[in-house]
Design an enzyme around this catalytic site. Structure first.
Site, PDB file in Angstrom:
ATOM      1  N   GLY A  90      -0.977   9.222   0.603  1.00 30.37           N
ATOM      2  CA  GLY A  90      -1.160   8.529   1.873  1.00 30.37           C
ATOM      3  C   GLY A  90      -1.612   7.121   1.524  1.00 30.37           C
ATOM      4  N   ASP A 253       7.420   8.471  -2.790  1.00 33.66           N
ATOM      5  CA  ASP A 253       6.544   7.756  -1.851  1.00 33.66           C
ATOM      6  C   ASP A 253       6.737   6.245  -1.976  1.00 33.66           C
ATOM      7  OD1 ASP A 253       5.292   8.294  -4.433  1.00 33.66           O
ATOM      8  OD2 ASP A 253       3.581   7.175  -3.676  1.00 33.66           O
ATOM      9  N   ASN A 254       7.540   5.818  -2.943  1.00 33.13           N
ATOM     10  CA  ASN A 254       7.825   4.382  -3.061  1.00 33.13           C
ATOM     11  C   ASN A 254       9.256   4.070  -2.643  1.00 33.13           C
ATOM     12  OD1 ASN A 254       5.242   3.977  -3.983  1.00 33.13           O
ATOM     13  ND2 ASN A 254       5.805   4.021  -6.148  1.00 33.13           N
TER      14      ASN A 254
HETATM   15  P1  AMP Z   1       1.090   3.530  -6.020  1.00 31.52           P
HETATM   16  O1  AMP Z   1       1.183   3.942  -7.455  1.00 31.52           O
HETATM   17  O2  AMP Z   1       0.468   2.191  -5.814  1.00 31.52           O
HETATM   18  O3  AMP Z   1       2.373   3.689  -5.292  1.00 31.52           O
HETATM   19  O4  AMP Z   1       0.046   4.545  -5.351  1.00 31.52           O
HETATM   20  C1  AMP Z   1       0.190   5.949  -5.329  1.00 31.52           C
HETATM   21  C2  AMP Z   1      -0.874   6.552  -4.448  1.00 31.52           C
HETATM   22  O5  AMP Z   1      -2.180   6.280  -4.978  1.00 31.52           O
HETATM   23  C3  AMP Z   1      -0.904   6.037  -3.020  1.00 31.52           C
HETATM   24  O6  AMP Z   1      -1.300   7.094  -2.205  1.00 31.52           O
HETATM   25  C4  AMP Z   1      -1.948   4.952  -3.092  1.00 31.52           C
HETATM   26  O7  AMP Z   1      -2.499   4.675  -1.848  1.00 31.52           O
HETATM   27  C5  AMP Z   1      -2.953   5.561  -4.040  1.00 31.52           C
HETATM   28  N1  AMP Z   1      -3.741   4.542  -4.761  1.00 31.52           N
HETATM   29  C6  AMP Z   1      -3.314   3.726  -5.729  1.00 31.52           C
HETATM   30  N2  AMP Z   1      -4.317   2.948  -6.163  1.00 31.52           N
HETATM   31  C7  AMP Z   1      -5.414   3.274  -5.442  1.00 31.52           C
HETATM   32  C8  AMP Z   1      -6.771   2.836  -5.421  1.00 31.52           C
HETATM   33  N3  AMP Z   1      -7.220   1.887  -6.223  1.00 31.52           N
HETATM   34  N4  AMP Z   1      -7.582   3.413  -4.535  1.00 31.52           N
HETATM   35  C9  AMP Z   1      -7.177   4.396  -3.721  1.00 31.52           C
HETATM   36  N5  AMP Z   1      -5.931   4.855  -3.697  1.00 31.52           N
HETATM   37  C10 AMP Z   1      -5.048   4.306  -4.543  1.00 31.52           C
HETATM   38 MG    MG Z   2       3.129   3.711  -3.623  1.00 29.65          MG
END
Ligand code: AMP
Ligand code: MG
Length: 488
Positions: A90, A253-254
């Site tokens: 999420g 999710d991306n």
């Molecule tokens: P991402 O790799 O940026 O696509 O993130 C994958 C998931 O991890 C998503 O649900 C993001 O909201 C969560 N996420 C990534 N980095 C953080 C962070 N520093 N704090 C909280 N959630 C994170």
């Molecule tokens: Mg993401």
């Protein structure tokens, strides 16, 4: 034109059932300051770029204050990460601030990335670091400059706050991301795997209404929408392959329901053409290597198809998925034809492209510099010599070049027209990792000039720019040593 305080908000996502999101306000960043602002994106929102004050942008896009009309929320979604289903995802560090409807009736999401913890943060701190925020800011504009569908960014805000990444303290930042669609494949996966099938239909109807109204009256609206997502995703990844872009974290999710490049992490553009390049140090198995992207996108589309099985007949899902390779192949050829300046559609073109890509891989060619140089090719010794400079063993190019020259004879366009057309699709500048790294290093020292200069440069990547000519040349030696990870 509106000021920041009277943007035309209308928050349709908030009208969906509660289980789609958590309503929550940003956690303000300390001592925020504006690093960059993008007037082109302001225009999309009918925001008067001349009226905005840096202090206000810093205030609103650091979470210190809420824009009038904004009703922030964290979206719930799930997804397959590196092939494994994760039900816990999420918006863990970003919030949808709301939707702005402009005078053309376009609906734009304002999403603040780096805005603090939410119900979906898991072990994360809810923040985004300056380094990754600069990269996302620059790449979204660079992509847009290349004509590749992408999310955009309105503003980048820095702060004195620090968080730990890979054992080091790094500055926090926040990015105001703007796009028409924050719905990910993972939104559907969430509702499917949690067996909330009525709500899944609500989401599908919302998407039809908002993104694909042309299919509302179709015989099979959900199927038509799925087909369109397949087509757009195939076209998107074809563009990545044609421009040497590695997304590096192609989790479901991306993946955007609108077929835009989304959620940038440890991406790269290939410097020399290495089909097996993995741009994420944490991707040990090379799942998201450059040459695997087309099949990975199909795999992701199959996850979406699975999640739509309560709305679309299984056989139709399978048939549509089976149509993907052909759609991809067609889209890829279209991209390369454009890059080669070929308007006519000829039998041997596919082979001509294949042979060129083989040559790139064998001869360590920088594909983007090659295509730019090819845009000036006219058969003269000088133009041939310019191309040869880009090949390890120059004579290896000769057979291909002869074929290409012959092929050009069948083209209807005159040489000057072809060259101009090629220069309009073959960039002089792409965002190489070392360029982003230079901007990050000077930003870490408090100087944001290069962030803004690169932004201006990459917005118009097809234009020569004598002040930044060095960025059109081969990257410096140290560029090869840059290590990118998921940490952001
Ligand atoms: P991402 O790799 O940026 O696509 O993130 C994958 C998931 O991890 C998503 O649900 C993001 O909201 C969560 N996420 C990534 N980095 C953080 C962070 N520093 N704090 C909280 N959630 C994170
Ligand atoms: Mg993401």
């Amino acid at each position: 034109m509106a000021s920041l305080e009277n943007l035309n908000f209308d928050n349709s996502y908030l009208r969906l059932p509660n289980l789609f999101y958590q309503q929550i306000e940003p956690t303000p960043l300390n001592d925020p300051f504006l690093i960059a602002f993008n007037p082109d994106v302001a225009t999309l929102l009918d925001l008067d770029a001349n009226s905005v004050q840096s202090a206000d942008l810093a205030k609103y896009f650091s979470g210190q204050a809420l824009l009038p009309g904004s009703q922030p929320l964290a979206m719930k979604y799930t997804g397959h990460q590196f092939g494994v289903y994760n039900p816990e995802l999420g918006d863990g560090r970003g919030l949808l601030l709301g939707e702005v409807v402009n005078s053309k009736e376009e609906r734009w999401d304002l999403h603040l990335k780096g805005s603090g913890k939410t119900a979906f943060s898991r072990f994360g701190d809810g923040r985004a670091v300056l380094r990754s925020s600069i990269r996302e800011y620059l790449i979204s504009e660079a992509m847009s400059g290349l004509g590749i569908p992408t999310t955009r960014a309105l503003a980048l805000v820095g702060s004195q706050e620090k968080v730990m990444r890979d054992g080091m303290m790094e500055s926090c930042a926040a990015l105001l991301r703007v796009t028409q669609c924050h719905i990910r494949f993972g939104h559907f996966e969430y509702l499917y795997y949690s067996r909330q099938h009525d709500e899944l239909k609500v989401l599908a109807d919302y998407c039809l209404e908002r993104f694909y109204p042309q299919f509302k009256e179709a015989d099979q609206p959900y199927q038509a929408m799925y087909e369109e997502v397949i087509q757009r995703s195939a076209e998107l990844v074809a563009k990545w392959q044609a421009y040497g872009f590695v997304h590096a974290v192609l989790n479901t999710d991306n993946m955007s329901l609108l077929g835009e490049a989304f959620d940038y992490g440890p991406f790269s553009f290939l410097d020399t053409y290495k089909p097996k390049l993995v741009s994420n140090h944490n991707d040990h198995k090379g799942r998201y290597a450059f040459d695997r992207q087309p099949e990975i996108v199909q795999w992701n589309l199959s996850c979406l198809g699975q999640a739509l099985l309560t709305l679309i007949d299984k056989n139709d899902v399978i048939a549509l998925l089976d149509s993907y390779p052909e759609r991809y192949k067609k889209a890829e050829l279209t991209e390369f034809r454009r890059r080669l300046g070929l308007q006519a559609d000829e039998q041997g073109d596919s082979e001509l492209v294949r042979e060129l890509l083989q040559l790139f891989a064998q001869q360590n060619v920088d594909m983007n510099r090659f295509f730019r140089t090819l845009s000036n090719f006219d058969g003269s010794d000088e133009s041939i010599a310019d191309l040869m400079k880009l090949i390890s063993y120059p004579s290896a190019l000769t057979p291909w070049l002869l074929k290409y020259e012959q092929r050009l004879e069948n083209e209807p366009a005159s040489q000057p027209i072809r060259k101009a057309q090629m220069r309009s699709v073959n960039p002089q500048f792409i965002l190489r990792n070392y360029m982003a790294e230079e901007a990050i290093r000077s930003a870490t020292d408090g100087d944001f000039t290069l962030v803004n200069d690169l932004m201006a440069l990459l917005k118009n990547p097809m234009q020569d720019n004598s002040a930044f000519e060095r960025y059109a040349e081969a990257p410096p030696e140290w560029a090869g040593g840059i290590c990118l990870t998921c940490s952001s």
